[in-house]
Write a protein that holds these residues in place. Structure first.
Motif, PDB file in Angstrom:
ATOM      1  N   TYR A  73       0.843  -1.204   0.000  1.00 52.61           N
ATOM      2  CA  TYR A  73       0.000   0.000   0.000  1.00 52.61           C
ATOM      3  C   TYR A  73       0.877   1.252   0.000  1.00 52.61           C
ATOM      4  CZ  TYR A  73      -3.050   3.583   2.038  1.00 52.61           C
ATOM      5  OH  TYR A  73      -3.728   4.747   2.291  1.00 52.61           O
ATOM      6  N   ALA A  74       1.892   1.273   0.876  1.00 58.34           N
ATOM      7  CA  ALA A  74       2.726   2.470   1.022  1.00 58.34           C
ATOM      8  C   ALA A  74       3.537   2.737  -0.247  1.00 58.34           C
ATOM      9  CB  ALA A  74       3.651   2.312   2.226  1.00 58.34           C
ATOM     10  N   PHE A  77       1.072   3.547  -3.416  1.00 56.86           N
ATOM     11  CA  PHE A  77       0.362   4.824  -3.356  1.00 56.86           C
ATOM     12  C   PHE A  77       1.308   6.013  -3.392  1.00 56.86           C
ATOM     13  CE2 PHE A  77      -4.292   4.230  -2.294  1.00 56.86           C
ATOM     14  CZ  PHE A  77      -4.316   2.916  -2.710  1.00 56.86           C
ATOM     15  N   SER A  78       2.513   5.875  -2.794  1.00 58.28           N
ATOM     16  CA  SER A  78       3.445   7.004  -2.879  1.00 58.28           C
ATOM     17  C   SER A  78       4.106   7.055  -4.255  1.00 58.28           C
ATOM     18  CB  SER A  78       4.482   6.939  -1.757  1.00 58.28           C
ATOM     19  OG  SER A  78       5.177   5.709  -1.783  1.00 58.28           O
ATOM     20  N   TYR A  81       1.874   8.813  -6.963  1.00 58.97           N
ATOM     21  CA  TYR A  81       1.341  10.021  -6.306  1.00 58.97           C
ATOM     22  C   TYR A  81       0.508  10.901  -7.246  1.00 58.97           C
ATOM     23  CZ  TYR A  81       1.192  14.090  -3.254  1.00 58.97           C
ATOM     24  OH  TYR A  81       0.758  15.123  -2.475  1.00 58.97           O
TER      25      TYR A  81
ATOM     26  N   GLY B  87      -1.262   6.533   2.173  1.00 61.62           N
ATOM     27  CA  GLY B  87      -0.235   5.914   1.347  1.00 61.62           C
ATOM     28  C   GLY B  87       0.504   6.924   0.488  1.00 61.62           C
ATOM     29  N   MET B  88      -0.234   7.930  -0.028  1.00 59.58           N
ATOM     30  CA  MET B  88       0.385   8.881  -0.954  1.00 59.58           C
ATOM     31  C   MET B  88       1.414   9.760  -0.256  1.00 59.58           C
ATOM     32  SD  MET B  88      -3.045   9.940  -3.089  1.00 59.58           S
ATOM     33  CE  MET B  88      -2.338  11.326  -3.991  1.00 59.58           C
ATOM     34  N   ASN B  89       0.996  10.415   0.828  1.00 64.69           N
ATOM     35  CA  ASN B  89       1.887  11.372   1.484  1.00 64.69           C
ATOM     36  C   ASN B  89       2.589  10.823   2.715  1.00 64.69           C
ATOM     37  OD1 ASN B  89      -0.363  12.970   0.091  1.00 64.69           O
ATOM     38  ND2 ASN B  89       1.215  14.518   0.457  1.00 64.69           N
ATOM     39  N   SER B  91       3.759   7.490   3.498  1.00 61.82           N
ATOM     40  CA  SER B  91       4.089   6.076   3.272  1.00 61.82           C
ATOM     41  C   SER B  91       4.863   5.491   4.456  1.00 61.82           C
ATOM     42  CB  SER B  91       4.883   5.918   1.981  1.00 61.82           C
ATOM     43  OG  SER B  91       6.161   6.520   2.103  1.00 61.82           O
ATOM     44  N   GLU B  92       5.724   6.298   5.098  1.00 67.49           N
ATOM     45  CA  GLU B  92       6.511   5.736   6.203  1.00 67.49           C
ATOM     46  C   GLU B  92       5.630   5.510   7.427  1.00 67.49           C
ATOM     47  OE1 GLU B  92       9.609   4.642   5.134  1.00 67.49           O
ATOM     48  OE2 GLU B  92       8.344   5.333   3.483  1.00 67.49           O
ATOM     49  N   TYR B  93       4.624   6.358   7.585  1.00 71.89           N
ATOM     50  CA  TYR B  93       3.609   6.107   8.615  1.00 71.89           C
ATOM     51  C   TYR B  93       2.881   4.799   8.300  1.00 71.89           C
ATOM     52  CZ  TYR B  93      -0.850   6.432  11.008  1.00 71.89           C
ATOM     53  OH  TYR B  93      -1.952   6.151  11.769  1.00 71.89           O
ATOM     54  N   ARG B  95       3.871   2.237   6.614  1.00 77.43           N
ATOM     55  CA  ARG B  95       4.725   1.066   6.858  1.00 77.43           C
ATOM     56  C   ARG B  95       4.824   0.780   8.354  1.00 77.43           C
ATOM     57  NH1 ARG B  95       7.270   0.427   1.984  1.00 77.43           N
ATOM     58  NH2 ARG B  95       7.519   2.374   0.866  1.00 77.43           N
ATOM     59  N   SER B 420       6.235  10.506   3.047  1.00 76.01           N
ATOM     60  CA  SER B 420       6.788   9.718   1.941  1.00 76.01           C
ATOM     61  C   SER B 420       8.112  10.320   1.502  1.00 76.01           C
ATOM     62  CB  SER B 420       5.824   9.711   0.754  1.00 76.01           C
ATOM     63  OG  SER B 420       4.582   9.213   1.142  1.00 76.01           O
ATOM     64  N   PRO B 421       9.192   9.526   1.468  1.00 79.22           N
ATOM     65  CA  PRO B 421      10.502  10.099   1.145  1.00 79.22           C
ATOM     66  C   PRO B 421      10.680  10.468  -0.315  1.00 79.22           C
ATOM     67  CG  PRO B 421      10.692   7.744   1.516  1.00 79.22           C
ATOM     68  CD  PRO B 421       9.278   8.103   1.815  1.00 79.22           C
ATOM     69  N   ASN B 422       9.833   9.934  -1.181  1.00 82.61           N
ATOM     70  CA  ASN B 422      10.046  10.173  -2.612  1.00 82.61           C
ATOM     71  C   ASN B 422       9.373  11.443  -3.128  1.00 82.61           C
ATOM     72  OD1 ASN B 422       7.589   8.651  -2.114  1.00 82.61           O
ATOM     73  ND2 ASN B 422       7.317   8.684  -4.324  1.00 82.61           N
ATOM     74  N   LEU B 423       8.624  12.138  -2.260  1.00 84.97           N
ATOM     75  CA  LEU B 423       7.877  13.299  -2.746  1.00 84.97           C
ATOM     76  C   LEU B 423       8.760  14.539  -2.822  1.00 84.97           C
ATOM     77  CD1 LEU B 423       4.480  13.039  -0.870  1.00 84.97           C
ATOM     78  CD2 LEU B 423       5.102  12.184  -3.127  1.00 84.97           C
ATOM     79  N   GLU B 427       5.692  18.494  -6.355  1.00 85.22           N
ATOM     80  CA  GLU B 427       4.551  17.586  -6.505  1.00 85.22           C
ATOM     81  C   GLU B 427       3.470  17.905  -5.484  1.00 85.22           C
ATOM     82  OE1 GLU B 427       6.121  13.265  -7.975  1.00 85.22           O
ATOM     83  OE2 GLU B 427       7.027  14.010  -6.144  1.00 85.22           O
ATOM     84  N   VAL B 428       3.884  18.130  -4.230  1.00 93.05           N
ATOM     85  CA  VAL B 428       2.885  18.376  -3.195  1.00 93.05           C
ATOM     86  C   VAL B 428       2.229  19.740  -3.382  1.00 93.05           C
ATOM     87  CG1 VAL B 428       2.392  18.237  -0.733  1.00 93.05           C
ATOM     88  CG2 VAL B 428       4.277  16.935  -1.673  1.00 93.05           C
TER      89      VAL B 428
END
Lengths: 330, 465
Positions: A73-74, A77-78, A81, B87-89, B91-93, B95, B420-423, B427-428
């Motif tokens: 999911y993580a 979804f990331s 984006y 999940g989008m913003n 993701s580490e939460y 996980r 999320s580390p990839n953002l 983008e945001v």
């Protein structure tokens, strides 16, 4: 069978339910294009009582992925984006459009919201095709399961082809659904004519997609992927034949079966992975390294075993309650 | 903070989540309460007698049902955004917390979303297809589904405020007991407060609509006067419940989350007995109030039901947190907490007063309102007061979530570690602007549509064409 496999199967079940049910909702939405207001209203009435509940299949698939495979999911979804942002905008507009379109008699008002429904049906259909193809083709995922690409990594000729295939498949599925739900003879004839073209187009896209999959993914090395896709393409051609011969119920069942087999085929090719890493096969997300603990999986299995049949029972009742065809207008 | 995380992406993600949550929570309380109110109205209709009466009641059910549906659609679409945001913003939460947070979320979808979305469809289109009782049952199921959904999401949220039933394995929070999660004392406080604020918000909305219709709509006046009396009773139950549950929850916070409680009241030093600051000039940097007006003993009394008892102050709690979690700043935005709390309580008290006045008018001055006069004319201005419950809900949600900062899960994970580390910030920015724009656009459309509908719909005994 271990719990991780059970949850993989459940995720497949939820996605299958979602693609069958929202599939025809999206398809019906696409069919609004270029039609007069009275016809559009009939089309929308055919899904009016059920579209909201159908959409919950997607939300549940998302929630179940979160609960059972949080890393999946993580990462998904990331990674997706901006694609999901686009999808959410489409779903927001579509959702309110169903509610608002009938609130004024004004023609332009209805046209505006029907436009939102069309947009909100095309975009998610396309993006789900792109998303599923990306799972299989692989994305740049690093050793920490983090996405190392950007929006444009999601787009390739192959994934876009999958998106177009999904759009055509759902459009065709929407038509076979409308054939069993509408009563307006003239409209039915027109839809049948369109359905023959769309069904053929969907079939060609499917064949192109299967061939592309052989080159773009490792589907050949996986157990039964291509065979399953080939069977599904066969069922799709049967649906086309049923539609042409006026066997409406059979056509709808056939498109539903075809979607089911396609979804199963996708996930069979993936199994036991959930997302393929294009950087290193070792870094792919699987149903083991992406999963929740056994304790959570067990509790969720018990909950799903109790609740899913209840949901199916009352949704079935809904379709029975509204099985009468939508009366023609004017 | 981890290396490589875009700081702007973190701040913008927080802003985006805050905007979506607060926006979503404009509609949620209305859904929670109005589903029950419409269900009560339909039950009244099903059990009513004469022919004319039934026509009017059915119109009334459909009238408030339509307002409910416009609101419900807005709540549903923003709810999907909420689910995807994790999940989008974050993701580490997701996980770190998936093992715990995913379960109530999936249970919410399976046990609540399906019920509400299935039966709302049946309810809208089933007027001629189902028996009256069966149709009425559908709206009760929608009310049940909505409230069940609120329960599950607050179970998930309560864990973030006060983790229970878990252990840490390989750097992830892992559920050891779903039962502990559900029986978290935080759930009772949060859910009861949210439930009663839903009743209040919906009741207040109905009161305002009734008042306006009584004032402006000659032919429908009689039905709206009768509805007003019911809405007043409904709101009264809501307001009293909000006050009671709020008080209970605040007392619990003294042990459950003392930092949050001390921040509500800007109590910097531990005191026994602690005074209650009515207003304060808060100096967060210096860790004190530069000036304040206090009522002695009151804060201690509110927490302990007696005039003696210690209440912990922010500075002591900060020292404790440093001992437990290492160096860092563990104090939320005290100024924001303090004033938001006062706005929330103030709006609640004002609503209690208004409900009381409307009760007097509807039960004892019904005859007066039937005649054209100043009183009836002034009811036309009631919609000015409509923002009150929505302001209270928004600031209430704000203090709940901002009060746990810098933590995303109190004591376990910091907000800065959860993004999320990839953002990238670009983008945001894009999505933040996009979501905000569509929210504003839809808010205008929804209010315009609802107002127009309210204005033109008449509740009379004539059959619909």
């Amino acid at each position: 069978m271990d719990l991780n496999v059970i949850w993989f199967v459940l995720i497949v079940v939820l996605f299958t339910g979602f693609f069958i049910l929202e599939g025809f909702d999206y398809g019906v939405g696409m069919m609004l294009i270029g039609r007069p207001e009275k016809e559009r209203t009939q089309l929308i009435r055919s899904i009016g009582p059920v579209w909201d509940a159908n959409q919950v299949w997607m939300i549940t698939a998302g929630g179940a992925a979160f609960a059972a495979f949080p890393h999946f999911y993580a990462t998904l979804f990331s990674a997706a984006y901006l694609a999901l942002f686009l999808m959410l905008m489409a779903l927001i507009l579509r959702g309110v459009a169903f509610e608002l379109r009938g609130k004024f008699g004004n023609q332009d008002w209805k046209l505006l919201w029907d436009g939102a429904i069309i947009f909100g049906s095309f975009v998610p259909a396309l993006l789900w095709g792109v998303a599923i193809a990306n799972l299989l083709r692989g994305l740049p995922i690093d050793a920490q399961m983090h996405y190392a690409g950007n929006f444009f990594n999601l787009l390739s000729p192959y994934t876009i082809l999958a998106g177009i295939f999904f759009v055509l498949l759902f459009a065709f599925h929407g038509i076979t659904f409308l054939m069993v739900r509408l009563a307006d003879e003239r409209l039915l004839l027109d839809l049948q004519r369109k359905g023959k073209c769309l069904g053929a187009a969907a079939w060609i896209a499917y064949i192109a997609f299967i061939i592309a999959s052989m080159f773009e993914t490792d589907v050949l090395s996986q157990s039964a992927g291509v065979i399953i896709f080939a069977i599904s393409a066969g069922v799709l051609s049967a649906a086309w034949d049923f539609l042409r011969g006026g066997k409406q119920k059979s056509a709808f069942i056939a498109t539903s079966v075809s979607i089911t087999i396609t979804t199963v085929g996708f996930f069979t090719a993936l199994f036991p992975r959930l997302m393929v890493s294009s950087l290193n096969p070792e870094w792919s997300l699987t149903i083991y390294n992406a999963a929740s603990t056994q304790g959570t999986l067990l509790i969720m299995t018990i909950a799903a075993v109790i609740l899913v049949p209840i949901v199916l029972a009352y949704q079935y009742w809904t379709y029975k309650t509204f099985k009468k065809r939508v009366a023609p207008i004017g | 903070m981890r290396e490589g995380v875009d700081v702007d992406a973190l701040i913008l993600s927080r802003l985006q989540f805050a905007i979506t949550t607060v926006y979503h929570f404009l509609f949620v309380p209305v859904t929670l309460g109005l589903s029950i109110f419409v269900a009560l109205l339909e039950t009244w209709y099903v059990n009513s007698g004469s022919y004319e009466e039934r026509i009017k009641l059915k119109k009334l059910v459909k009238f408030f049902g339509t307002i409910f549906l416009i609101n419900f659609a807005m709540g549903v679409v923003t709810g999907i955004v909420q689910e995807f945001h994790f999940g989008m913003n974050w993701s580490e939460y997701s996980r770190f917390m998936g093992d715990i947070f995913g379960a109530p979320l999936a249970l919410e979808a399976l046990s609540a979303f399906f019920i509400e979305s299935t039966f709302i469809g049946v309810w809208i289109f089933g007027w001629d297809k189902l028996s009256e009782k069966c149709h009425c049952l559908c709206i009760w199921l929608v009310a049940l589904g909505s409230n069940l959904s609120a329960f599950w999401i607050l179970v998930a949220n309560s864990f973030m405020q006060h983790p229970v039933g878990y252990e840490i394995q390989d750097g992830r929070a892992v559920m050891t007991s779903l039962f502990d999660l559900i029986t978290n004392p935080y759930v009772l406080g949060e859910y009861s407060h949210a439930f009663f604020s839903g009743i209040t918000t919906a009741g207040f909305l109905v009161i305002v609509i009734c008042a306006w219709k009584i004032s402006t709509d000659e032919v429908s006046r009689e039905m709206f006067m009768r509805t007003l009396r019911r809405a007043v009773l409904f709101s009264f139950v809501g307001v009293m419940g909000v006050i009671g549950s709020g008080h209970m929850h605040a007392q619990y916070l003294a042990t459950g989350n003392p930092m949050k409680l001390a921040s509500f009241e800007a109590l910097w030093e531990t005191e026994d007995p602690a005074p209650f600051a009515v207003v304060a000039d808060i100096n967060q940097a210096a860790g004190r109030n530069d000036s304040e007006i206090t009522i002695p003993y009151l804060f201690t009394f509110m927490v302990h039901n007696s005039f003696s008892g210690e209440v912990k102050g922010i500075n002591d709690l900060q020292r404790e947190a440093v001992e437990n979690y290492g160096s860092g700043n563990y104090i939320p935005d005290v100024c924001g907490m303090f004033w938001s709390f006062r706005i929330m309580v103030g709006a609640g008290m004002l609503m209690l007063g208004i409900v009381f006045v409307m009760g007097l008018l509807s039960f004892f001055f019904g005859e007066t309102m039937k005649k054209p006069n100043c009183l009836r004319c002034s009811l036309k201005f009631m919609p000015i007061l409509l923002p009150l419950p929505f302001i209270a809900n928004s600031v209430g949600w704000y203090i709940m979530e901002a009060g746990r900062q810098p933590w995303i899960v109190v004591g376990l994970q910091k907000t800065a570690q959860a993004v999320s580390p990839n953002l990238s910030s670009g983008e945001v920015w894009l999505t933040l602007i996009g979501f905000t724009a569509i929210y504003l656009f839809l808010a205008v459309i929804a209010v315009f549509t609802a107002m127009n509908f309210i204005k033109r719909t008449k509740i009379t005994e004539e059959l619909e064409a």
